[in-house]
Design a protein around this motif. Sequence first.
Motif, short mmCIF file in Angstrom:
data_model
loop_
_atom_site.label_atom_id
_atom_site.label_comp_id
_atom_site.label_asym_id
_atom_site.label_seq_id
_atom_site.Cartn_x
_atom_site.Cartn_y
_atom_site.Cartn_z
N SER A 30 17.00 -54.83 23.95
CA SER A 30 18.40 -55.03 24.32
C SER A 30 18.49 -56.36 25.05
O SER A 30 17.66 -56.67 25.90
CB SER A 30 18.87 -53.91 25.23
OG SER A 30 18.14 -53.90 26.45
N SER A 31 19.48 -57.16 24.72
CA SER A 31 19.51 -58.49 25.33
C SER A 31 20.83 -59.19 25.06
O SER A 31 21.52 -58.89 24.07
CB SER A 31 18.38 -59.38 24.79
OG SER A 31 18.57 -59.64 23.41
N HIS A 32 21.15 -60.15 25.92
CA HIS A 32 22.28 -61.03 25.65
C HIS A 32 22.05 -61.79 24.34
O HIS A 32 22.99 -62.05 23.59
CB HIS A 32 22.44 -62.04 26.80
CG HIS A 32 23.06 -61.47 28.04
ND1 HIS A 32 22.39 -60.59 28.85
CD2 HIS A 32 24.28 -61.68 28.62
CE1 HIS A 32 23.17 -60.26 29.88
NE2 HIS A 32 24.32 -60.90 29.76
N LYS A 33 20.80 -62.15 24.06
CA LYS A 33 20.50 -62.92 22.85
C LYS A 33 20.89 -62.16 21.60
O LYS A 33 21.50 -62.73 20.68
CB LYS A 33 19.01 -63.27 22.81
CG LYS A 33 18.63 -64.08 21.58
CD LYS A 33 17.15 -64.45 21.58
CE LYS A 33 16.78 -65.24 20.33
NZ LYS A 33 15.34 -65.60 20.32
N GLN A 34 20.54 -60.87 21.54
CA GLN A 34 20.87 -60.09 20.35
C GLN A 34 22.38 -59.95 20.18
O GLN A 34 22.90 -60.07 19.08
CB GLN A 34 20.20 -58.72 20.42
CG GLN A 34 20.41 -57.84 19.20
CD GLN A 34 19.82 -58.43 17.93
OE1 GLN A 34 18.90 -59.24 17.99
NE2 GLN A 34 20.35 -58.03 16.79
N GLN A 35 23.09 -59.70 21.28
CA GLN A 35 24.54 -59.57 21.16
C GLN A 35 25.18 -60.89 20.76
O GLN A 35 26.07 -60.93 19.91
CB GLN A 35 25.17 -59.06 22.46
CG GLN A 35 26.68 -58.84 22.29
CD GLN A 35 27.35 -58.18 23.49
OE1 GLN A 35 26.70 -57.86 24.47
NE2 GLN A 35 28.65 -58.00 23.38
N LEU A 36 24.73 -61.99 21.37
CA LEU A 36 25.31 -63.29 21.03
C LEU A 36 25.02 -63.65 19.58
O LEU A 36 25.88 -64.21 18.89
CB LEU A 36 24.77 -64.38 21.96
CG LEU A 36 25.28 -65.80 21.69
CD1 LEU A 36 26.80 -65.85 21.73
CD2 LEU A 36 24.68 -66.79 22.68
N SER A 37 23.83 -63.31 19.09
CA SER A 37 23.51 -63.58 17.68
C SER A 37 24.50 -62.88 16.76
O SER A 37 24.99 -63.48 15.77
CB SER A 37 22.09 -63.12 17.36
OG SER A 37 21.14 -63.86 18.08
N GLU A 38 24.81 -61.62 17.06
CA GLU A 38 25.78 -60.89 16.24
C GLU A 38 27.18 -61.48 16.37
O GLU A 38 27.95 -61.52 15.41
CB GLU A 38 25.77 -59.42 16.61
CG GLU A 38 24.51 -58.68 16.20
CD GLU A 38 24.67 -57.17 16.25
OE1 GLU A 38 25.81 -56.68 16.15
OE2 GLU A 38 23.64 -56.48 16.40
N LEU A 39 27.52 -61.94 17.57
CA LEU A 39 28.83 -62.55 17.77
C LEU A 39 28.95 -63.84 16.95
O LEU A 39 29.99 -64.09 16.33
CB LEU A 39 29.05 -62.84 19.26
CG LEU A 39 30.31 -63.63 19.63
CD1 LEU A 39 31.57 -62.95 19.12
CD2 LEU A 39 30.38 -63.82 21.15
N LEU A 40 27.91 -64.64 16.92
CA LEU A 40 27.93 -65.87 16.13
C LEU A 40 28.07 -65.55 14.64
O LEU A 40 28.77 -66.25 13.91
CB LEU A 40 26.67 -66.68 16.39
CG LEU A 40 26.50 -67.23 17.81
CD1 LEU A 40 25.12 -67.87 17.98
CD2 LEU A 40 27.60 -68.23 18.14
N ASP A 41 27.41 -64.48 14.20
CA ASP A 41 27.56 -64.05 12.81
C ASP A 41 29.01 -63.66 12.51
O ASP A 41 29.55 -63.98 11.44
CB ASP A 41 26.65 -62.86 12.51
CG ASP A 41 25.17 -63.22 12.53
OD1 ASP A 41 24.84 -64.42 12.42
OD2 ASP A 41 24.34 -62.29 12.67
N ALA A 42 29.64 -62.95 13.46
CA ALA A 42 31.04 -62.55 13.29
C ALA A 42 31.96 -63.77 13.22
O ALA A 42 32.92 -63.79 12.44
CB ALA A 42 31.46 -61.62 14.42
N MET A 43 31.67 -64.76 14.05
CA MET A 43 32.47 -65.99 14.02
C MET A 43 32.36 -66.66 12.66
O MET A 43 33.36 -67.11 12.09
CB MET A 43 32.00 -66.95 15.12
CG MET A 43 32.31 -66.48 16.53
SD MET A 43 31.71 -67.63 17.81
CE MET A 43 32.78 -69.06 17.51
#
Length: 392
Positions: A307-320
């Motif tokens: 669990s990490s900020h990195k994993q969430q941010l990676s998914e957010l960038l994919d959504a963008m």
Amino acid sequence: MSTHETAPSTPERVRVGLVGAGGIATVAHLPTLKSLESRVEVVGITDLDPHRVRQVAEEWGIPGRYDSVDELLSSATPDLLIVCTPPSAHRDAVIKGLRSGAWVWCEKPPVLSLAEYDEIQAEETSGGPYASFVVQHRFGSGAATLKQQVQDGDLGRPLVAMCNTLWFRPHSYYEVPWRGRWDTEGGGPAMGHGIHQMDLLLEILGDWSEVTAKAEALDRDVETEDVSFAIVRFENGALASVVNSVLSPRETSYLRFDFQDATVELEHLYGYDNSSWTWTPAEHRAQGDDERRRVMESWLPAEDVPSSHKQQLSELLDAMTAGVRPRASGHDGRRTLEFISALYQSAETGRTIRREDLANEGIYYTGMHDSNFIYGSSRLAEASPSSTKPSH
């Protein structure tokens, strides 16, 4: 040359602006952004403290140093705005980011009320920009695996759950002026600490239907609670207990899910990997050590993603990139805030609160607290000179 100098800018990289230069920015977000520098570039930062802005910008090689969110947005034109301010400043920064055309990723708690959350949603447009919120504990392989198993019915029907955030914050922690206050923090450990575990509980079990809660300020000098207990019923029929505390010297974050065919447990503190999870099959599901081991191994995640900020941010960038709503936004982000609102409403009114009873008006829509309800009243009464018993 800065110690954290970033790679040269390329057109494909997402331009990121940072609002807030405090601890969460330097401990969590900037290292995360550095680890994803092939996809992002930090173009600017702002904070109320100009000295802090210069210090952090020089350390991390951030070219733009700004005095306000407005200046950051107009001058640096970020594609993504990351908000790392105290909670009371979240709403305005998020709305300004969306109005500028930037996607927004905001630290928890999202905002101070459901009304503020709805104001933010009203600024979103189909295909983006969207605002999402930091709840990184649902973004590890353990959570993803368990969620899929629940959806597929692999473990049987969910029956019982426990969700404990037992943390410790000393009295000195609340010497920071904005902590422990309704108008600046929005609540106590239910809002600022246990929100991560509660969000993960809801991620696994889905929508809740009713909450019965108690909350009190037993020891810390705060306006809010320092501990809360809740009994929760989910739409799927499961029952759960939820405890949020900042009074617990042996700190732990613990979730337990009892299904018809298995118990799944997660114990960690501020983040987990696969070693933090345990799957235990029910006796009827596996007989003997070899079969139990085989069944347990079949349930384990195929990969180990912490669990990490990195994993969430990676998914957010994919959504963008895809132009789709990210997780932890919209209804998916509002659900946990609704639960917290119901927890406080139940604790302060003494009633069970049903999800359908939540209103889009009134005290618990525009805030989380009825000012007529005083937390810590029994403790304050004991400390008052007038309550001292006369000697005989």
